[in-house]
Design an enzyme around this catalytic site. Structure first.
Site, short mmCIF file in Angstrom:
data_model
loop_
_atom_site.label_atom_id
_atom_site.label_comp_id
_atom_site.label_asym_id
_atom_site.label_seq_id
_atom_site.Cartn_x
_atom_site.Cartn_y
_atom_site.Cartn_z
N HIS A 1 -10.19 -5.27 -3.39
CA HIS A 1 -8.83 -5.45 -2.87
C HIS A 1 -8.90 -5.82 -1.40
O HIS A 1 -9.75 -5.33 -0.66
CB HIS A 1 -7.99 -4.18 -3.05
CG HIS A 1 -8.63 -2.94 -2.49
ND1 HIS A 1 -9.63 -2.27 -3.16
CD2 HIS A 1 -8.44 -2.27 -1.34
CE1 HIS A 1 -10.01 -1.22 -2.44
NE2 HIS A 1 -9.31 -1.20 -1.32
N ASN B 1 -12.78 -3.15 2.60
CA ASN B 1 -13.74 -2.05 2.76
C ASN B 1 -14.75 -2.16 1.63
O ASN B 1 -14.38 -2.35 0.46
CB ASN B 1 -13.01 -0.71 2.71
CG ASN B 1 -12.10 -0.52 3.91
OD1 ASN B 1 -12.41 -0.98 5.00
ND2 ASN B 1 -10.97 0.14 3.71
N ASP C 1 0.86 -1.19 0.00
CA ASP C 1 0.00 0.00 0.00
C ASP C 1 0.89 1.24 0.00
O ASP C 1 1.91 1.29 0.68
CB ASP C 1 -0.90 0.00 1.23
CG ASP C 1 -2.04 0.99 1.10
OD1 ASP C 1 -3.20 0.55 0.97
OD2 ASP C 1 -1.79 2.21 1.11
N ILE C 2 0.50 2.24 -0.77
CA ILE C 2 1.30 3.46 -0.90
C ILE C 2 1.32 4.26 0.41
O ILE C 2 2.23 5.06 0.63
CB ILE C 2 0.76 4.31 -2.08
CG1 ILE C 2 1.82 5.23 -2.64
CG2 ILE C 2 -0.49 5.09 -1.66
CD1 ILE C 2 1.43 5.89 -3.95
N GLY D 1 -15.31 3.30 3.97
CA GLY D 1 -13.92 3.69 3.75
C GLY D 1 -13.34 3.26 2.42
O GLY D 1 -12.15 3.46 2.17
N GLN D 2 -14.16 2.67 1.55
CA GLN D 2 -13.62 2.24 0.26
C GLN D 2 -13.41 3.45 -0.64
O GLN D 2 -14.31 4.29 -0.80
CB GLN D 2 -14.56 1.23 -0.42
CG GLN D 2 -13.96 0.64 -1.69
CD GLN D 2 -14.80 -0.48 -2.30
OE1 GLN D 2 -15.92 -0.73 -1.87
NE2 GLN D 2 -14.26 -1.12 -3.31
N HIS E 1 -6.81 -5.68 2.11
CA HIS E 1 -5.68 -5.12 2.85
C HIS E 1 -5.14 -6.22 3.75
O HIS E 1 -5.87 -6.75 4.59
CB HIS E 1 -6.13 -3.97 3.76
CG HIS E 1 -6.65 -2.76 3.05
ND1 HIS E 1 -5.91 -1.62 2.86
CD2 HIS E 1 -7.86 -2.50 2.49
CE1 HIS E 1 -6.63 -0.71 2.23
NE2 HIS E 1 -7.83 -1.22 2.00
P1 5GP Z 1 -9.62 1.49 0.24
O1 5GP Z 1 -9.68 2.78 1.02
O2 5GP Z 1 -10.35 1.59 -1.07
O3 5GP Z 1 -10.01 0.28 1.04
O4 5GP Z 1 -8.08 1.25 -0.06
C1 5GP Z 1 -7.41 1.83 -1.11
C2 5GP Z 1 -5.94 1.79 -0.75
O5 5GP Z 1 -5.20 1.99 -1.92
C3 5GP Z 1 -5.51 2.89 0.24
O6 5GP Z 1 -4.99 2.27 1.43
C4 5GP Z 1 -4.44 3.67 -0.53
O7 5GP Z 1 -3.36 4.04 0.28
C5 5GP Z 1 -4.03 2.69 -1.61
N1 5GP Z 1 -3.60 3.31 -2.86
C6 5GP Z 1 -4.24 4.30 -3.54
N2 5GP Z 1 -3.57 4.62 -4.66
C7 5GP Z 1 -2.48 3.79 -4.69
C8 5GP Z 1 -1.40 3.63 -5.63
O8 5GP Z 1 -1.30 4.30 -6.66
N3 5GP Z 1 -0.47 2.68 -5.34
C9 5GP Z 1 -0.55 1.91 -4.21
N4 5GP Z 1 0.42 1.01 -4.02
N5 5GP Z 1 -1.55 2.03 -3.31
C10 5GP Z 1 -2.51 2.96 -3.55
#
Ligand code: 5GP
Length: 116
Positions: free
Chosen positions: A100, A87, A31-32, A93-94, A102
């Site tokens: 995906h 999420n 995760d970034i 929080g998605q 985590h």
């Molecule tokens: P969500 O909030 O949808 O469950 O999770 C999305 C996740 O994707 C977040 O934790 C965010 O940090 C990660 N993310 C968003 N853009 C990028 C990216 O370009 N590269 C990577 N490696 N992670 C990303």
């Protein structure tokens, strides 16, 4: 069909990511914005499923493969124990609508998500 997302672009190579595990149908990358010592995202290559509810209904074997990859990450990068978070929906929080998982591991101190 999920809209084209940042994760679709990682699958196509348009956006770079460090691929930690790759199978025929799944990839995993850090995760970034990590929230734990190990914070890896596991995604299917297909953009067909926006969230885990759709994936579980449409292709449970693919969901199972994602869990196996999560376990592999935890074995390789921690002690084999891990927290798996999906999420589902904006209010949960998605932010990326390409399903995906985590994978969080490594001395998790934050207890609100099921820890004791
Ligand atoms: P969500 O909030 O949808 O469950 O999770 C999305 C996740 O994707 C977040 O934790 C965010 O940090 C990660 N993310 C968003 N853009 C990028 C990216 O370009 N590269 C990577 N490696 N992670 C990303």
């Amino acid at each position: 069909m999920a809209a084209d997302t940042v994760f679709g672009k990682i699958v196509s190579g348009e956006i770079p990511a460090e691929i930690l595990v790759e199978t025929d149908r799944v990839i995993a990358f850090p995760d970034i914005a990590p929230q734990a010592p190990v914070h890896v995202l596991v995604i299917p290559k297909t953009s067909e499923y926006a969230n885990v509810t759709e994936l579980a209904a449409g292709d449970p074997e693919l969901l199972s493969e994602m869990v196996a990859v999560a376990k592999q990450i935890a074995d390789e990068r921690a002690n084999g124990e891990y927290r798996l978070i999906f999420n589902n929906g904006e209010s949960a929080g998605q932010t990326v609508f390409h399903v995906h998982a985590h994978v969080l591991a490594g001395n998790l101190e934050e207890r609100s998500l099921g820890g004791s």
